[in-house]
Design an enzyme around this catalytic site. Structure first.
Site, short mmCIF file in Angstrom:
data_model
loop_
_atom_site.label_atom_id
_atom_site.label_comp_id
_atom_site.label_asym_id
_atom_site.label_seq_id
_atom_site.Cartn_x
_atom_site.Cartn_y
_atom_site.Cartn_z
N ASP A 183 0.61 -0.97 0.30
CA ASP A 183 0.01 -0.05 0.18
C ASP A 183 0.99 1.21 0.27
OD1 ASP A 183 -2.36 1.29 -0.09
OD2 ASP A 183 -2.97 0.93 1.80
N GLU A 239 2.41 4.83 -4.22
CA GLU A 239 2.54 6.19 -5.52
C GLU A 239 3.83 7.06 -5.67
OE1 GLU A 239 -1.52 4.50 -4.31
OE2 GLU A 239 0.52 5.82 -2.74
N ASP A 264 -8.70 4.15 -2.25
CA ASP A 264 -9.46 4.21 -0.91
C ASP A 264 -10.74 5.23 -1.69
OD1 ASP A 264 -7.68 3.88 0.88
OD2 ASP A 264 -6.64 5.22 1.06
#
Length: 800
Positions: free
Chosen positions: A405, A408, A483
């Site tokens: 997670d 990015e 999300d």
């Protein structure tokens, strides 16, 4: 072709006339007087690469996106020159290169123009960072539609849209918000029944304008790097998607448990909470294969550590969960806490594995642990080190899978939400800044994770999940769409995102069922479950801030409906597993948008809701509250209502009743759908019989069932069972032929066939050309038969 006499317009520079042409086998070079070089590479008859250099200078030819095992080779390549252009011919295409402007035009061998430059290649010097902003503009045909581009939260048809690729942590994103978590610079154009694809292989921030700014112009550009794109000709959309998937790769088969139902939350802790959730699943007889541990299992959010207060003996806990049929999936983030007492931090520091800023200091950013440094996953040495960090978790503690997670990379408390642009990266020996490496950072992190997990769960298969992705990441990991929010609008978004991702070569994908942010009511949760069981990756995940989101959190009625649909998922596992096999072997998307299924029907070009699950099951989610049904579009062909078994001819809209416990599902006529018995987890039961749901069709239909040991690598040595069924229906007969491949012996010895839609009453049965007494085969109801799994031909005949 359009001509252009100006070499500079609004700050943009353009190629001028060609002064030299050379050929090196499959590579053709066209050089202009002002130093632009166009390299055209013929990879296949329908796959052509275009690269543009300025100042006579190509950049190093390196790509993270391209699969080194992709298939190349062509049968024909001819080049003819005339007064105005060069004409390149392959077995499938004709490419014109204009001598005055370097513009190109691509036609099929019948002479239909498929794709044509408008201004063509042009560029603008970037005085702030160096290099160029590189641009391409194409003529859009009237009526042309555009699809693909990964997980954009907008209508599946991109005509009139402008999108950007810059992987971004977009918590609670909205419809139309862009960019999101993934950068997949690939689109499909469709016009007059002919499809093509363009993959812009550039990891800088890229933008695409699908006739928004200028009505009949499609353009794409990048903040740096090369104008380097692949043109893929169909004319069928299926061939475009297959060629792109082959070019950027597909994953290996996952373990079958990875296709089961998974339960997650931020966060399940301490151990007693994890055990309680697991116990509830088994007590309530709701199938589930995996429980996820979010960041709170760690010691102060330090990766590769455990909070011993909440999890005193993780190895024992994982073993006990496994004994009850649960796999344990743990989260690992990229941010490494700045802490001199933390061994992972010290190793990275000592080996110079962290990213640095432009002038040398380490790149710092705040994430969950506080101040963090970030490994440079574009460095092969860092990836090798990172892979080894999984040894204890996988080999010694028994963790089954890993979830990356925040990759990015997400950085808190800064306006950009990510690393500074001057952050430096190795980029596999081609040093660059974060401007170039940002979009591939998460990809390279999950690549390293995949290599570590694969090594240390061996001889079993790895299962890895990522949030951030670039084109080609599907080779390493499944993904989810980030999300999202517990709203009806996000249910619609999730449906469109799945279809778009599958069209973009990335099929192992799902959404946070029920929504991550905020709290769904029971009705929304049911409708999302009904959609989610038809997504390749099926996981409930929530922030936990607003209440519980387990299947039993919304009362008895909701629990019973949720159980019913999760059980359907488990019954369909052999069908889903076969879908995955065809994705890996034949590059077929696991979910097909209607436009993929029938591009000739212009009605499908604007349908967002309906999709084909695999190749035989049509699904249409309910996406509004209080609905007792909906209008949906049935595509061409004959379909059977899953619930009523009534047949309907497609090519039209239809009202379909669907109370809360129903979902509009249709089965393609002629389909043979394999089913397993309901299990509480994969491997709980010995499969004693394979059920085949057979749907009559007047005509011929092929179906496949792929089976193996559901884990491990024996299938790569031929130990698999691929059953190819050919169904032939006539007025008074039905024939099913079975052709087998592979050496795997299934547990079951018999097959039960449940026949739907037979237009005749069975009077005689022949198995392998030998007539069999009806009483010995036909079970209750008259249309259920049981036969030996090794039959080669089944012939049923009768009268109306």
């Amino acid at each position: 072709m359009i001509t252009n006499t100006e070499l500079e317009y609004k700050g943009n520079l353009y190629p001028n006339h060609i002064v030299e042409f050379t050929q090196d086998t499959d590579k053709l070079y066209f050089t202009t007087e002002n130093g632009v070089v166009l390299q055209i590479t013929i990879l296949r008859g329908s796959l052509v690469r275009f690269r543009y250099a300025t100042n006579y200078n190509f950049e190093p030819d390196f790509s993270y996106a391209i699969d080194p095992d992709s298939t190349m080779g062509y049968s024909k390549l001819d080049v003819v020159e005339n007064n105005s252009e060069y004409i390149i011919s392959t077995a499938r295409l004709s490419i014109l290169v204009d001598k005055k402007t370097l513009r190109t035009q691509i036609s099929d061998i019948e002479g239909n123009i498929i794709n044509e430059d408008e201004l063509g290649f042009h560029w603008e010097e970037n005085y702030e960072y160096g290099g160029n902003t590189v641009k391409m503009s194409k003529i859009s045909q009237i009526g042309e539609s555009f699809f693909g581009m990964g997980d954009k939260a907008m209508h599946s048809n991109l005509k009139g849209k402008k999108v950007e690729n810059w992987v971004t942590d977009q918590f609670a994103f909205a419809k139309e918000q862009d960019p999101l978590y993934k950068a997949i610079p690939f689109y499909i154009g469709l016009n007059k029944g002919k499809a093509y694809g363009i993959f812009f292989d550039n990891s800088f921030k890229t933008s695409f304008d699908f006739s928004q700014e200028r009505r009949n112009i499609t353009s794409f550009w990048a903040d740096g790097g090369e104008l380097n794109y692949y043109f893929i000709f169909g004319p069928d959309m299926s061939r475009v998607v297959s060629s792109y998937s082959n070019l950027t790769g597909t994953p290996e088969l996952p373990p079958m448990w990875a296709l089961g139902f998974h339960q997650s939350k931020w966060s399940y802790y301490p151990e007693s909470n994890v055990k309680e959730v697991a116990s509830e699943f088994r007590n309530r007889k709701i199938p589930c294969d995996a429980i996820y541990l979010d960041i709170d299992y760690m010691d102060g959010f330090r990766c590769f550590t455990w909070d011993k207060n909440h999890f005193p003996d993780p190895k024992r806990m994982i073993q006990e969960l496994e004994q009850d049929g649960f796999k344990t999936v743990i989260m690992i983030d990229p941010g490494i806490k700045v802490d001199r007492d933390y061994w992972v931090y010290n190793e990275a520091l000592e080996n110079d594995y962290f990213c640095k800023r432009g002038d040398g200091p380490l790149m710092h950013g705040k994430v969950w642990p506080g101040e963090c440094n970030f490994p440079d996953f574009t460095n092969p040495a860092v990836r090798e080190w990172w892979a080894e960090l999984y040894k204890e978790f996988m080999s010694e503690l028994g963790v089954h899978a890993v979830w990356n997670d925040m990759n990015e990379p997400a950085v808190m408390e800064v306006p950009t939400k990510t690393a500074p642009l001057d952050t430096r990266h190795n980029y596999d020996g081609y040093p660059c800044t974060h401007r170039k490496a940002h979009n591939v950072y998460g990809m390279q992190m999950v690549r390293a994770t995949y290599e570590g997990v694969k090594k240390y769960v061996y001889p079993k298969r790895p299962f890895v999940i990522t949030r951030a992705a670039f084109a080609g990441t599907q080779r390493y990991a499944s993904t989810w769409t980030g999300d999202n929010v517990a709203t009806w609008e996000h249910l619609w978004i999730a449906n469109v995102q799945m279809q778009r991702m599958c069209l973009s070569g990335y099929s192992f994908v799902g959404s946070d069922i029920g929504g991550f942010a905020e709290q769904p009511d029971g009705e929304l949760f049911v409708r999302w479950i009904q959609l989610g069981i038809f997504h390749p990756f099926c996981r409930v995940h929530s922030s936990g801030d607003h209440g519980d989101q387990e299947p039993w959190s919304f009362g008895v009625e909701i629990t019973d409906i949720v159980r019913k649909f999760i059980e359907l998922r488990y019954q369909l596992l052999p069908y889903l597993y076969t879908m995955f096999y065809k994705y890996t072997k034949e590059n077929r998307p696991m979910i097909q948008s209607l436009v993929y299924y029938d591009q000739e029907d212009t009605q499908t070009h604007f349908r967002t809701d309906e999709f084909i699950f695999g190749e035989k099951i049509l699904v249409c989610p309910i996406q509004e509250p209080n609905a007792q049904g909906r209008r949906m579009y049935i595509p061409k062909g004959e379909w059977y209502d899953f619930w009523t078994h009534e047949s309907v001819i497609g090519g039209k809209e239809k009202w379909v009743a669907a109370g809360l416990d129903k979902l509009p599902i249709f089965i393609k006529a002629g389909a043979i759908i394999p089913k397993y018995p309901i299990q509480q987890y994969v491997g709980e039961k010995k499969i004693e019989e394979l059920l085949l749901e057979v749907y009559y069709k007047m005509g011929v239909e092929a179906s496949e069932v792929y089976e193996d040991a559901n884990n491990g690598y024996d299938y790569k040595k031929g130990r698999y069972a691929l059953s190819n069924y050919k169904l032939t229906g006539k007025e008074n007969s039905l024939t099913i032929q079975l052709f087998k491949d592979g050496s795997f012996e299934t547990e079951y010895e018999t097959i039960k066939l449940n026949l739907h839609g037979l237009p005749f009453q069975i009077e005689s049965v022949m198995v392998d050309n030998e007539e069999i007494e009806l009483e010995s085969l036909i079970l209750s109801g008259g249309n259920i038969l049981r036969i030996d799994k090794n039959f080669t031909s089944l012939h049923l005949s009768g009268k109306e």
